[in-house]
Motif scaffolding. Sequence first.
Motif, PDB file in Angstrom:
ATOM      1  N   UNK A   1       0.827  -1.212   0.000  1.00 40.55           N
ATOM      2  CA  UNK A   1       0.000   0.000   0.000  1.00 40.55           C
ATOM      3  C   UNK A   1       0.853   1.251   0.000  1.00 40.55           C
ATOM      4  N   UNK A   2       2.073   1.143   0.502  1.00 40.08           N
ATOM      5  CA  UNK A   2       2.975   2.289   0.554  1.00 40.08           C
ATOM      6  C   UNK A   2       3.230   2.840  -0.852  1.00 40.08           C
ATOM      7  N   UNK A   3       3.486   4.138  -0.929  1.00 38.80           N
ATOM      8  CA  UNK A   3       3.811   4.761  -2.210  1.00 38.80           C
ATOM      9  C   UNK A   3       5.275   4.473  -2.534  1.00 38.80           C
ATOM     10  N   UNK A   4       5.503   3.832  -3.656  1.00 39.59           N
ATOM     11  CA  UNK A   4       6.838   3.321  -3.981  1.00 39.59           C
ATOM     12  C   UNK A   4       7.189   3.604  -5.440  1.00 39.59           C
ATOM     13  N   UNK A   5       8.484   3.518  -5.786  1.00 40.05           N
ATOM     14  CA  UNK A   5       8.881   3.645  -7.191  1.00 40.05           C
ATOM     15  C   UNK A   5       8.369   2.450  -8.000  1.00 40.05           C
ATOM     16  N   UNK A   6       8.020   2.701  -9.249  1.00 43.21           N
ATOM     17  CA  UNK A   6       7.561   1.632 -10.113  1.00 43.21           C
ATOM     18  C   UNK A   6       8.666   0.588 -10.228  1.00 43.21           C
ATOM     19  N   UNK A   7       8.293  -0.675 -10.118  1.00 40.30           N
ATOM     20  CA  UNK A   7       9.243  -1.772 -10.104  1.00 40.30           C
ATOM     21  C   UNK A   7       9.411  -2.395  -8.734  1.00 40.30           C
ATOM     22  N   UNK A   8       8.873  -1.753  -7.719  1.00 44.32           N
ATOM     23  CA  UNK A   8       9.034  -2.246  -6.351  1.00 44.32           C
ATOM     24  C   UNK A   8       8.311  -3.571  -6.142  1.00 44.32           C
TER      25      UNK A   8
ATOM     26  N   UNK B   1      12.065   7.953 -12.796  1.00 49.07           N
ATOM     27  CA  UNK B   1      11.972   8.152 -14.243  1.00 49.07           C
ATOM     28  C   UNK B   1      13.355   8.290 -14.860  1.00 49.07           C
ATOM     29  N   UNK B   2      14.253   8.967 -14.153  1.00 49.86           N
ATOM     30  CA  UNK B   2      15.627   9.118 -14.633  1.00 49.86           C
ATOM     31  C   UNK B   2      16.299   7.755 -14.739  1.00 49.86           C
ATOM     32  N   UNK B   3      16.104   6.902 -13.734  1.00 49.71           N
ATOM     33  CA  UNK B   3      16.686   5.564 -13.753  1.00 49.71           C
ATOM     34  C   UNK B   3      16.168   4.733 -14.918  1.00 49.71           C
ATOM     35  N   UNK B   4      14.902   4.968 -15.285  1.00 48.68           N
ATOM     36  CA  UNK B   4      14.271   4.213 -16.369  1.00 48.68           C
ATOM     37  C   UNK B   4      14.578   4.788 -17.750  1.00 48.68           C
ATOM     38  N   UNK B   5      15.306   5.903 -17.772  1.00 47.91           N
ATOM     39  CA  UNK B   5      15.595   6.539 -19.050  1.00 47.91           C
ATOM     40  C   UNK B   5      14.479   7.426 -19.550  1.00 47.91           C
TER      41      UNK B   5
END
Length: 479
Positions: free
Chosen positions: A145-152, A307-311
């Motif tokens: 439920x926590x707000x996390x970076x996509x991919x978590x 987003x930077x990590x994902x390009x």
Amino acid sequence: MTSSYLATRDLSAPAPVTPPSGAHRPRLTFLGTGYLGATYAICFAELGYEVIGFDVDEAKIAKLAGGEVPFHEAGLDELLRKNLASGRLRFSTDYAEVAEFGDVHFICVGTPQRADGMGADLRYVEAAVSGLARHLTRKALIVGKSTVPVGTAEWVEQLVAKHAPSELGVEVAWSPEFLQEGHAVEDVLRPNRIVVGVRSEWAAAMLDAAHEGVVTLAATEDREVPVVVTDFATAELVKVAANAFLATKISFINAMAEVCEAAGGDVTNLARAIGYDPRIGNRFLRAGLGFGGGCLPKDIRAFQARAQELGAGEALRFLHEVDLINQRRRSRVVRLAADMLDRGYGPAGPELAGARVAVLGATFKPDSDDVRDSPALAVAATLGKAGADVRVYDPQGIDNARRALPDVTYEATMADAVRGADLVCVLTEWAEFRTADPAALGELVSGRRVIDGRNCLEAAEWIRAGWQYRGMGRPDGEA
């Protein structure tokens, strides 16, 4: 709720599922009993579920088990005591007890900004998932439920595979929260949508059963709860995308306030005019100090970092300016204070030595005691650094504010705060401040000067009562 799944998926509806515990309804646990987890645990017990709230903080658990909510949220104390007495709700610091009890385990821990950058710190997610997984002895569903970076969510699956026996078949899902502080009980019991990211029909059916109480309540009130069933990545992105949109809308109207201040326009009338456009709407178009709290600021920064990590960093470059606009509004109040008090500027900015300034508001929003990244408290700190004698009053946030900013004076009442003040700054839009009698307050101050940092006062009334009024993005003294 079953029909809602059919409306969003090209699959047959999830069949009724028997919880692994053998209970009639899934037993729910909420790991992390801060604002998010405690509110959900209490409200789902109110919906009739058997619930355990878990935390490693023994003092927090003792407080909750004793019937005391460790933060301010209207109506939550009463619900806590009611559901403790019913036996449906209890609290624990024991992972083994939680693992043995629960069918659906919701991860509700904090995801603060990393100390070394803008990204989210996931150490608490890792600790909660790993601690739970190694104690599981049967199949269960772990739901973020926590707000996390996509991919978590995929990373959480890897943690589960590492720590839980593979033969148990433990699964992972994601279901973001959408709580608004000050309205959280309603947001849990009567959500405006439910979003779930799942990989299997079993996970979908378990979450269907876990939310049955919400949907049943809605049916009794002749409402529908939209349900979006989707993939992990989309479910993770929903919350940060919503927060980014909201932050952008708030900063947009504050950018317009900057233009109005330069051009002599009135941002309140501008906002009213554009708010009539149904494509825009009038919510969150009140110019002022901007946003704060424990979610929006750190979430938009973490979104940019991910987003930077994902390009895809270029896609979210605008959020950097959103953040800058938001920060500029805080310094604008201090400059207004210097102008109204006819003070000069030194190398470090406004010089306010000898001025007494009353700050009304310490929390980042009304109906909360949360001072995390509070614009009001940030302004109070800057006024103090500029040499002002700052007197702060807030209806609920004094204790938290004193811990966060001990270098100013705190008063027990609004009257005490404004007494003898050369300037009053209204920085959180509590009802007590919005409805205050400007004539009565005028008898207490040394100078009738007010900065309406939230554009929440009836300007004409204050001006009629002899106050020099300054709003955000409004002409001088404009009513």
